[in-house]
Design an enzyme around this catalytic site. Structure first.
Site, mmCIF file in Angstrom:
data_model
loop_
_atom_site.group_PDB
_atom_site.id
_atom_site.type_symbol
_atom_site.label_atom_id
_atom_site.label_comp_id
_atom_site.label_asym_id
_atom_site.label_seq_id
_atom_site.Cartn_x
_atom_site.Cartn_y
_atom_site.Cartn_z
ATOM 1 N N HIS A 1 -11.147 -1.914 -2.003
ATOM 2 C CA HIS A 1 -10.297 -2.923 -2.846
ATOM 3 C C HIS A 1 -10.444 -4.368 -1.906
ATOM 4 O O HIS A 1 -10.781 -4.050 -0.779
ATOM 5 C CB HIS A 1 -8.891 -2.762 -2.758
ATOM 6 N N GLN B 1 -3.441 3.660 -3.147
ATOM 7 C CA GLN B 1 -3.437 4.479 -4.241
ATOM 8 C C GLN B 1 -3.224 6.111 -4.158
ATOM 9 O O GLN B 1 -2.543 6.386 -5.108
ATOM 10 C CB GLN B 1 -4.822 4.563 -4.819
ATOM 11 N N LYS C 1 3.662 0.317 -5.100
ATOM 12 C CA LYS C 1 2.904 1.204 -5.762
ATOM 13 C C LYS C 1 3.428 2.899 -5.180
ATOM 14 O O LYS C 1 2.861 3.671 -5.941
ATOM 15 C CB LYS C 1 1.450 1.187 -5.134
ATOM 16 N N CYS D 1 -9.662 -6.409 -8.193
ATOM 17 C CA CYS D 1 -10.034 -6.568 -6.895
ATOM 18 C C CYS D 1 -11.102 -5.677 -6.457
ATOM 19 O O CYS D 1 -10.914 -5.339 -5.313
ATOM 20 C CB CYS D 1 -8.578 -6.463 -6.168
#
Length: 406
Positions: A123, A203, A226, A364
């Site tokens: 990212h 993530q 997230k 991104c």
């Protein structure tokens, strides 16, 4: 414990709303997940009943808020299995955590000619801070290639190290391909060469607790929004021995020991890296979010997300007009795709009219897009509250987009 998706869904107020006259089907979880009532209540309760600044007051509200704030730090420590709360630094997010590491290492430990290894599927938040060191300090970026599914060749990885290698930055799970990287082995190899390793867990951390001690990483970053928590809050885990030797990131209150006209001394970690009034309510919300995750049937949750991912991959592949990206074994619940001949922005717009929220763009990850030979993709990503019926809605909406735009 038994995982029950309907029981989970009942805890998320936003899932009862409609979009364009259709029930919301929220599949943009890799960008940001929705919030359970427990998190909403924790934040509003702190505002309504006990709010004050932390660490600075001796009155009741200050003591109560400080206790709640530091209890959240302990929750994070538990979630990451860090050795001590001294290793848990609160940041504004994953990006801020990566920038903190880049800034403090760049002050004294990374200079001209020193090397930083990163993969092409990172990212931008774990690419750009190292470009700063390239531009400002003369550091050298060395790029680890991946295959089309995001898999890493550990032999190639090992071959990149030299005596000048100082840092490795690697995603724990790709936000585009869903690939879970072999972080533990990468950390072992990095340490054989005397290098520090930072893992981007933004993530990976949402899918259940992470064991940073088992992974062997020196730094690990995650972001609250997230992981079912609020925006504006994140975490940097850092090994205490490394944090102890690093200089501060920002100056202000909290991060100091003594301030005089002709000198200043600094606080110990983690406070050395937490200048100014922290995001108090956001920290409390993050603590509530991680407690919420830990209260679930984690294996059931992971199995549910895997089943949704497999269902989506199989159903989208069967259409014959969709290109899928990322099919690594045991990938996370992220499905990147394109409808052949149709721009993903147009696909996302059509899906939105059906109440289906997906992401579209380069996510991104422009170096990865270049590797894949595309400028952008659509992306569906799943969380605990998603259902197999929503997977079918995704596929049917893609069919409508194909029929309308092809």
């Amino acid at each position: 414990m038994t995982f029950n998706v309907q029981t989970i869904r009942e805890q998320f107020p936003i899932l009862s709303r409609e979009v364009h006259g259709k029930p919301l089907c929220y599949l943009d979880n890799a960008a940001s997940v929705q919030k359970p009532q427990a998190v909403i209540d924790a934040i509003s309760g702190a505002m309504a009943g006990q709010y004050a600044n932390v660490h600075r007051g001796l009155h009741t509200l200050a003591n109560e808020t400080t206790a709640a704030f530091e209890a959240a730090r302990e929750t994070v420590r538990c979630y990451l299995n860090a050795a001590s709360t001294d290793e848990i630094v609160f940041t504004m997010g994953g990006t801020d955590g990566a920038n903190l590491v880049g800034n403090v290492l760049g002050q004294e430990e990374i200079g001209e000619g020193d090397e930083i290894i990163l993969s092409v599927m990172e990212h931008h938040s774990t690419i750009v801070p190292w470009h700063f060191l390239r531009e400002r300090k003369g550091a050298v970026l060395k790029w680890l290639d991946v295959d089309a599914d995001g898999r890493i060749d550990l032999d190639q990885y090992a071959s990149l190290f030299t005596e000048r290698t100082k840092l490795v930055a690697i995603t724990h799970q790709s936000n585009v391909l869903g690939t879970v990287t072999p972080v533990k082995e990468m950390a072992r190899i990095a340490h054989l060469h005397g290098a520090i390793i930072l893992a981007d867990g933004c993530q990976a951390a949402v899918h259940g607790p992470v064991d940073v001690q088992n992974l062997g990483v020196d730094f690990y970053v995650l972001t609250g929004h997230k992981t079912y928590g609020p925006t504006g809050i994140g975490v940097l885990y850092g090994k205490r021995a490394i944090l102890d030797r690093l200089p501060p990131y920002r100056g202000g209150g909290e991060m100091i020991d003594v301030v005089e006209q002709d000198r200043v001394t600094y606080n110990v970690p983690p406070h050395r890296f937490e200048a100014g009034t922290p995001p108090i309510l956001e920290v409390i919300g993050l603590g509530a979010a991680l407690e919420w995750i830990m209260a679930q049937d984690i294996e059931g949750l992971r199995a549910h997300e895997r089943a949704l991912t497999d269902h989506a991959m199989e159903a989208l592949r069967a259409t014959n007009f969709i290109e899928l990206y990322g099919e690594a074994k045991d990938k996370g619940p992220v499905v990147a795709f394109n409808l052949r001949g149709i721009h993903p922005h147009d696909v996302s717009t059509i899906l939105d009219r059906q109440g289906v929220a997906v992401r579209a763009g380069h996510h991104c990850c422009q170096p990865l897009m270049k590797k894949l030979g595309v400028s952008a993709t659509a992306r569906a990503s799943f969380a605990a509250y998603n259902t197999h019926d929503e997977v079918e809605r995704l596929v049917e909406s893609c069919r409508k987009a194909h029929d309308l735009l092809s």
